[in-house]
Design an enzyme around this catalytic site. Structure first.
Site, PDB file in Angstrom:
ATOM      1  N   GLY B  89       0.466  -1.261  -0.176  1.00  0.00           N
ATOM      2  CA  GLY B  89       0.050  -0.496   0.034  1.00  0.00           C
ATOM      3  C   GLY B  89       0.967   1.102   0.077  1.00  0.00           C
ATOM      4  O   GLY B  89       2.352   1.474  -0.588  1.00  0.00           O
ATOM      5  N   LEU B  90       0.094   1.735   0.494  1.00  0.00           N
ATOM      6  CA  LEU B  90       0.458   3.568   0.717  1.00  0.00           C
ATOM      7  C   LEU B  90       1.629   4.017  -0.479  1.00  0.00           C
ATOM      8  O   LEU B  90       2.559   4.346  -0.919  1.00  0.00           O
ATOM      9  CB  LEU B  90       2.429   3.354   0.914  1.00  0.00           C
ATOM     10  CG  LEU B  90       1.943   3.844   2.634  1.00  0.00           C
ATOM     11  CD1 LEU B  90       2.939   3.046   3.439  1.00  0.00           C
ATOM     12  CD2 LEU B  90       0.644   4.670   3.964  1.00  0.00           C
ATOM     13  N   CYS B  91       0.692   4.126  -2.306  1.00  0.00           N
ATOM     14  CA  CYS B  91       0.618   4.623  -2.826  1.00  0.00           C
ATOM     15  C   CYS B  91      -0.391   5.317  -3.071  1.00  0.00           C
ATOM     16  O   CYS B  91      -0.833   5.292  -4.803  1.00  0.00           O
ATOM     17  CB  CYS B  91       1.425   3.409  -3.910  1.00  0.00           C
ATOM     18  SG  CYS B  91       0.224   2.015  -4.016  1.00  0.00           S
ATOM     19  N   GLY B  92      -1.013   6.129  -2.674  1.00  0.00           N
ATOM     20  CA  GLY B  92      -2.042   7.194  -3.445  1.00  0.00           C
ATOM     21  C   GLY B  92      -3.501   6.336  -3.483  1.00  0.00           C
ATOM     22  O   GLY B  92      -3.807   5.117  -2.922  1.00  0.00           O
ATOM     23  N   PHE B  94      -3.364   4.383  -5.771  1.00  0.00           N
ATOM     24  CA  PHE B  94      -3.228   3.849  -7.222  1.00  0.00           C
ATOM     25  C   PHE B  94      -3.943   2.202  -7.222  1.00  0.00           C
ATOM     26  O   PHE B  94      -5.196   1.687  -8.429  1.00  0.00           O
ATOM     27  CB  PHE B  94      -1.972   2.723  -6.774  1.00  0.00           C
ATOM     28  CG  PHE B  94      -1.179   2.010  -7.459  1.00  0.00           C
ATOM     29  CD1 PHE B  94      -1.035   2.461  -9.519  1.00  0.00           C
ATOM     30  CD2 PHE B  94      -0.983   1.047  -7.605  1.00  0.00           C
ATOM     31  CE1 PHE B  94      -0.473   0.928 -10.477  1.00  0.00           C
ATOM     32  CE2 PHE B  94      -0.625  -0.383  -8.483  1.00  0.00           C
ATOM     33  CZ  PHE B  94      -0.554  -0.038  -9.702  1.00  0.00           C
TER      34      PHE B  94
END
Lengths: 130, 292
Positions: B89-92, B94
């Site tokens: 995770g931690l990719c906006g 996406f």
């Protein structure tokens, strides 16, 4: 006149340049491609592509699973696996043979089995030639 | 009202968060470069493949013996969705934007009374889709162990899909992934795999000559179409990897900026409060002295 030759694997472009002649292992027999060859599409059997550069230096590359296309722009070989013969060792080839054997035993119908068996035969021929 | 100590703790914690997001942004930038390179390196293969397929399939058009992978099996009842997302995770937005596209597609199909089956590639997509569509997910592919994407990963997925198709488990297959446009823009895309859509490949000029085929065209096509599935999946995975890093980079960039803003605001508050406290103490001392 030179032949423009490109060898492409899914991961990258392996060779691109002008050469004198390329011998490819077609499914229905080896073919020597010289500059000005007529347009051809052919599938490949596992085997060795021999590239003869201008000046006569030769380069041998093992390919598996692919096809070749000749058009007026040159020759393009698409191969799923392409390894220079110098880097190909017995271990690697033994692995390929093992995979092919598994394919034969996994085959569901006669047609796939025949194809897998052919693949295996080519690989074993190559193994004994090396 | 938080005490001075609370504010101080808060500022330190935001500062360490900023350090983490900053580091993640830089890691993503480095990975993005590599992912972009491999996506570019894979392009010639899929382009050549598309050209040859377009060539061959135009000659097969309208023929009864056209392979099922090209012409379909004549039915349109069961749809297989292959949803490719990231493992982390931690990719906006996406992962959720890909999942949303797949969900809309699935809802539309179900409204038409079709059957939907889903294969997820990547843990995040599975997490999102599991809640609503858990009963449709027939398989999940985990690529967490893979450090670099190799063609063999795509081949394994392609084999699964082909086997399901041969067994008559589905009629139409669609692939979902994010196309890499630029660092700040990734476009969720749906691509139909089976029956193959081979339009768009440009045919080289043969100067009037025609291709000599060895073995015949039908057989070459039967050999190429399964390979093409693997190639398309491989391309999707590479595009996805580049998109993921791009999305993470921009998400972490704005997170770092937000953390900076927050630190500024908290420091101003901290300083004001400290000053107010000093003033208050002075007043207490002075009024104490006057009372004597």
């Amino acid at each position: 006149m030179a032949l423009h030759f490109e060898l492409v694997s899914p991961e990258r472009l392996l060779f691109s340049g002008d050469v004198a002649e390329v011998d490819i292992p077609g499914t229905e027999g080896d073919m020597g491609i010289l500059p000005g060859h007529a347009p051809v599409l052919s599938t490949l059997r596992p085997g060795v592509v021999t590239v003869t550069k201008e000046g006569g230096a030769k380069e041998r590359i093992f390919v598996r699973g692919g096809f070749a296309e000749v058009n007026p722009q040159g020759l393009t070989v698409l191969a799923e696996v392409a390894v220079p013969v110098a880097e190909l060792n017995a271990e690697r080839l033994a692995q390929e043979v093992k995979d092919a054997q598994e394919d034969v035993s996994d085959a569901q119908d006669d047609e796939t089995r025949r194809r897998a068996q052919e693949n295996l035969d080519h690989l074993q021929a190559l193994q004994s030639a090396l | 009202m938080p005490s001075l100590k609370d504010l101080r703790n808060r500022i330190t914690s935001v500062k360490s968060t900023r350090k983490i997001t900053k580091a993640m942004q830089m890691v993503a930038a480095a990975k993005l470069r590599r992912a972009q390179e491999s996506a570019l390196a894979a392009r010639p293969y899929s382009e050549r493949m598309a050209t040859v397929l377009a060539n061959l399939s135009s000659s097969m058009e309208g023929r009864d013996d056209a392979p099922q992978l090209l012409a379909g099996n004549g039915k349109d009842q069961t749809h297989l969705l292959v949803v490719c997302t990231a493992e982390r995770g931690l990719c906006g937005g996406f992962n959720s934007s890909i999942a949303r596209l797949a969900r809309e597609h699935a809802d539309r199909l179900m409204a038409q009374g079709k059957t939907v089956k889903i294969i997820t590639v990547g843990k995040k997509g599975n997490d999102i889709l599991k809640r609503l569509y858990g009963r449709f997910i027939i398989d999940t592919v985990d690529l967490r162990a893979a450090r670099t994407l190799a063609f063999s990963h795509a081949q394994a997925i392609a084999q699964k899909v082909l086997k399901l198709f041969e067994d008559g488990q589905f009629d139409v297959c669609t692939l979902f992934f994010a196309e890499f446009k630029s660092v700040i823009s990734q476009k969720p895309t749906a691509l139909q795999l089976i029956p193959a859509s081979v339009k768009g490949g440009k045919t080289p000029d043969l100067g009037g000559a025609i291709y000599d085929s060895e073995p015949d065209e039908g057989e070459i096509l039967a050999d190429l179409l399964p390979r093409n599935i693997a190639v398309q999946i491989f391309r999707a995975l590479l595009e996805n990897a580049a998109s993921e890093q791009g999305a993470r980079m921009s998400a972490m960039d704005s997170a770092t900026r937000n953390a900076g803003d927050m630190i500024n605001k908290l420091s101003i508050r901290y300083n004001r409060q400290r000053q107010a406290q000093i003033t208050k103490e002075l007043i207490e001392i002075i009024s104490g002295a006057e009372a004597l």
